[in-house]
Design a protein around this motif. Structure first.
Motif, PDB file in Angstrom:
ATOM      1  N   ILE A 173       6.795  -7.669  13.129  1.00  0.00           N
ATOM      2  CA  ILE A 173       5.266  -7.396  12.866  1.00  0.00           C
ATOM      3  C   ILE A 173       4.730  -6.196  13.680  1.00  0.00           C
ATOM      4  O   ILE A 173       5.576  -5.558  14.508  1.00  0.00           O
ATOM      5  CB  ILE A 173       4.490  -8.564  13.743  1.00  0.00           C
ATOM      6  CG1 ILE A 173       4.630  -8.588  15.302  1.00  0.00           C
ATOM      7  CG2 ILE A 173       4.873 -10.011  13.169  1.00  0.00           C
ATOM      8  CD1 ILE A 173       3.701  -9.612  15.886  1.00  0.00           C
ATOM      9  N   GLU A 174       3.528  -5.620  13.140  1.00  0.00           N
ATOM     10  CA  GLU A 174       3.125  -4.436  13.506  1.00  0.00           C
ATOM     11  C   GLU A 174       1.939  -4.849  14.627  1.00  0.00           C
ATOM     12  O   GLU A 174       1.861  -3.960  15.622  1.00  0.00           O
ATOM     13  CB  GLU A 174       2.423  -3.719  12.377  1.00  0.00           C
ATOM     14  CG  GLU A 174       2.131  -2.137  12.624  1.00  0.00           C
ATOM     15  CD  GLU A 174       1.912  -1.518  11.374  1.00  0.00           C
ATOM     16  OE1 GLU A 174       0.768  -1.717  10.985  1.00  0.00           O
ATOM     17  OE2 GLU A 174       2.797  -0.789  10.909  1.00  0.00           O
TER      18      GLU A 174
ATOM     19  N   ILE B 201       2.530  -7.741   8.919  1.00  0.00           N
ATOM     20  CA  ILE B 201       3.912  -7.760   8.638  1.00  0.00           C
ATOM     21  C   ILE B 201       3.912  -6.605   7.745  1.00  0.00           C
ATOM     22  O   ILE B 201       3.499  -6.756   6.663  1.00  0.00           O
ATOM     23  CB  ILE B 201       4.538  -8.703   8.380  1.00  0.00           C
ATOM     24  CG1 ILE B 201       4.101 -10.132   9.146  1.00  0.00           C
ATOM     25  CG2 ILE B 201       6.055  -8.921   8.164  1.00  0.00           C
ATOM     26  CD1 ILE B 201       4.642 -11.420   8.744  1.00  0.00           C
ATOM     27  N   PRO B 202       4.716  -5.589   8.121  1.00  0.00           N
ATOM     28  CA  PRO B 202       5.082  -4.513   7.236  1.00  0.00           C
ATOM     29  C   PRO B 202       6.250  -4.723   6.424  1.00  0.00           C
ATOM     30  O   PRO B 202       7.373  -5.102   7.033  1.00  0.00           O
ATOM     31  CB  PRO B 202       5.065  -3.113   7.972  1.00  0.00           C
ATOM     32  CG  PRO B 202       5.450  -3.563   9.411  1.00  0.00           C
ATOM     33  CD  PRO B 202       5.001  -5.009   9.466  1.00  0.00           C
TER      34      PRO B 202
ATOM     35  N   CYS C 295       5.173   0.901   1.910  1.00  0.00           N
ATOM     36  CA  CYS C 295       5.432  -0.462   2.127  1.00  0.00           C
ATOM     37  C   CYS C 295       4.212  -1.315   1.725  1.00  0.00           C
ATOM     38  O   CYS C 295       3.258  -0.722   1.521  1.00  0.00           O
ATOM     39  CB  CYS C 295       5.742  -0.659   3.709  1.00  0.00           C
ATOM     40  SG  CYS C 295       4.348  -0.487   4.921  1.00  0.00           S
ATOM     41  N   LYS C 296       4.319  -2.731   1.998  1.00  0.00           N
ATOM     42  CA  LYS C 296       3.251  -3.420   1.691  1.00  0.00           C
ATOM     43  C   LYS C 296       3.051  -3.988   3.156  1.00  0.00           C
ATOM     44  O   LYS C 296       3.862  -4.599   3.560  1.00  0.00           O
ATOM     45  CB  LYS C 296       3.693  -4.570   0.730  1.00  0.00           C
ATOM     46  CG  LYS C 296       2.479  -5.518   0.415  1.00  0.00           C
ATOM     47  CD  LYS C 296       3.054  -6.275  -0.652  1.00  0.00           C
ATOM     48  CE  LYS C 296       3.016  -5.942  -2.186  1.00  0.00           C
ATOM     49  NZ  LYS C 296       3.391  -6.746  -3.112  1.00  0.00           N
ATOM     50  N   LEU C 297       1.637  -4.036   3.504  1.00  0.00           N
ATOM     51  CA  LEU C 297       1.196  -4.490   4.886  1.00  0.00           C
ATOM     52  C   LEU C 297       0.555  -5.980   4.597  1.00  0.00           C
ATOM     53  O   LEU C 297      -0.360  -6.087   3.949  1.00  0.00           O
ATOM     54  CB  LEU C 297       0.073  -3.543   5.551  1.00  0.00           C
ATOM     55  CG  LEU C 297      -0.156  -3.986   6.894  1.00  0.00           C
ATOM     56  CD1 LEU C 297       0.989  -3.902   7.818  1.00  0.00           C
ATOM     57  CD2 LEU C 297      -1.244  -3.056   7.482  1.00  0.00           C
ATOM     58  N   TRP C 298       1.181  -6.978   5.183  1.00  0.00           N
ATOM     59  CA  TRP C 298       0.957  -8.431   4.891  1.00  0.00           C
ATOM     60  C   TRP C 298      -0.208  -8.694   6.286  1.00  0.00           C
ATOM     61  O   TRP C 298       0.330  -8.564   7.318  1.00  0.00           O
ATOM     62  CB  TRP C 298       2.007  -9.361   4.901  1.00  0.00           C
ATOM     63  CG  TRP C 298       2.704  -9.040   3.742  1.00  0.00           C
ATOM     64  CD1 TRP C 298       3.737  -8.400   3.404  1.00  0.00           C
ATOM     65  CD2 TRP C 298       2.515  -9.822   2.246  1.00  0.00           C
ATOM     66  NE1 TRP C 298       4.283  -8.379   2.192  1.00  0.00           N
ATOM     67  CE2 TRP C 298       3.665  -9.242   1.255  1.00  0.00           C
ATOM     68  CE3 TRP C 298       1.537 -10.913   1.835  1.00  0.00           C
ATOM     69  CZ2 TRP C 298       3.464  -9.931   0.195  1.00  0.00           C
ATOM     70  CZ3 TRP C 298       1.877 -11.155   0.692  1.00  0.00           C
ATOM     71  CH2 TRP C 298       2.859 -10.734  -0.400  1.00  0.00           C
TER      72      TRP C 298
END
Length: 469
Positions: free
Chosen positions: A238-239, A253-254, A301-304
């Protein structure tokens, strides 16, 4: 640590407006100390010194104003570091939280190159003020804690946390005892994770590196799972990790792989009565319900953003304190908790395979069957059956660091969610050698009776990573 005048050093900004006030000079006192610094400051200075100094002056102005607002004093600035003094630990941590939340709000409206990311360390300890400087335990530990903080986050000693957790209704993540550089003994530290996502991650693990910078498996020891989380049956890095005013957890989450995207997408809640899922982060583990899953595209990236509702595991207090008398031994509730922890971490005793009808009954076999029943019994809906270290090793044996971090996180979940312990005080994994993994664990059990201190479980030994059964 003695903070000396560094105005002669290139790239440092030293200010003298923070000269110690007359009433502090020559005094020794207990004080709450905040120490801050900027992540990757040297690299930013090398790229554009004048612009970086402008950003630093901007941020220092905000921190100094907030320090005054919370009745603190700015003692000194050296380069990117700011040293502040507070007569109250509560006001010190409240100020630190306000600093990071203010910068998070500021960053939301700025371009990435306009943002500085700060770390903050807070400690309550003895300090001495002389004519031009401040020194002592409070300063030393605060400076070391700052280096342990997550970028954009706050790290505090247990001394501070014990004082502020109730008045500030603080949500913090406890870590294992840390050996801080040049500080005798160990300090149990607590983290308040960053509010705003940052491109940095903090090095929570200790590992030995060879001359080429590669991990040496035989020397690798980890004390934390870093930024990994366990969610359902998946592990994600996680970020950010935060908790809102309604108690819901928000993790970002990236994702750079289609496999991660698919796993996170599958978490979207489909029904009001969606199942409870496993969740573990740092030293805590419990069940959660997924409330929402959202995503945005960001660069490569996709950041969730996943919102979770914690569902504390309900303990059956009767089962929690139940004891058993075997044929040859009496097992207290603490003995049973120790058996569960040893199975989980050391595979000791190994899981008893299903008994065949043709097997001849014996007192020893009956005692062993009772032991298995005690291990698999549970005061919660989560039970312990297998050794989690063995179960993950075959999948990650070629990636020792990842194996240790993920195995530790899985163990944390079962230790907490199965009611074995209420607090994990230490869980270190490593080193690995000759097919064995060295494990050290210390945890405190739940307090059941008022006035009776709960038991502490301590385990140390080697776990055979490949079962001989």
């Amino acid at each position: 640590m003695c903070l000396k005048d560094a105005s002669h050093t290139p790239g440092y900004m030293f200010t003298k407006e923070n000269t110690l006030s007359t009433e502090l000079k020559g005094q020794r006192t207990l004080a709450a100390i905040i120490f801050t610094d900027v992540v990757s400051y040297s690299a930013m200075m090398a790229a554009n010194e004048e612009y970086t100094l402008d950003l630093l002056r901007r941020d220092f102005k905000v921190m100094k104003q907030l320090c005054q607002q919370f009745e603190g004093k700015v003692l000194k600035t050296i380069g990117d570091a700011l040293l502040m003094y507070f007569p109250s630990a509560v006001k010190a941590v409240a100020c630190a939280k306000k600093i990071q939340s203010s910068f998070a709000e500021l960053a939301a409206n700025l371009a990435p190159e306009e943002v500085l990311i700060h770390r903050i360390g807070v400690h309550l300890g003895d300090v001495f003020f002389n004519g031009t400087d401040v020194m002592g335990d409070g300063v030393n530990v605060a400076a070391r804690l700052q280096s342990e903080a997550q970028p954009g986050g706050i790290c505090m000693s247990q001394t501070v946390y014990d004082v502020v957790k109730t008045p500030l209704a603080l949500t913090a993540t406890d870590l294992v005892p840390k050996k801080l550089k040049n500080i005798p003994g160990s300090v149990l530290v607590y983290q308040i994770p960053p509010i705003h996502p940052t491109p940095f991650t903090a090095p929570f693990e200790l590992e030995s590196m060879d001359s080429e910078g590669n991990s040496q498996e035989s020397e690798l020891v980890i004390y934390s799972s870093g930024q990994w989380v366990l969610l359902h049956e998946h592990f994600f890095q996680i970020e950010t990790y935060s908790q809102n005013v309604n108690g819901k957890l928000i993790i970002q989450i990236p994702s750079r792989t289609t496999q991660d995207d698919a796993a996170i997408q599958a978490l979207r809640p489909k029904l009001e009565h969606s199942p409870l899922l496993k969740f573990a982060y740092q030293n805590d583990g419990f069940l959660v319900k997924v409330k929402s899953v959202e995503s945005i595209s960001r660069g490569d990236c996709k950041l969730w953003t996943v919102t979770l509702e914690p569902k504390p595991v309900k303990l059956d207090s009767k089962a929690l304190e139940q004891s058993y008398k075997g044929r040859k031994q009496f097992y207290t509730a603490d003995d049973i908790a120790t058996l569960k922890a040893r199975r989980l971490l050391l595979n000791d005793p190994p899981k008893l395979q299903m008994l065949q009808d043709a097997q001849v009954f014996s007192p020893a076999l009956a005692e062993r069957a009772l032991l298995e029943k005690l291990i698999q019994s549970s005061a919660t809906t989560i039970s312990i059956q297998d050794c989690v270290l063995q179960s993950l090793y075959s999948q990650y044996k070629d990636q020792p660091k990842m194996f240790l971090e993920k195995a530790r996180l899985q163990a944390i979940f079962y230790l907490k969610a199965a009611g074995v312990v209420e607090q994990v005080m230490e869980l270190s994994l490593g080193s690995i050698g000759q097919g064995k993994l060295h494990v050290r664990f210390c945890g405190k059990r739940q307090q059941v009776y008022a006035g009776i201190e709960p038991a502490t479980i301590e385990i140390e030994g080697d776990c055979l990573l490949v079962s001989r059964s």
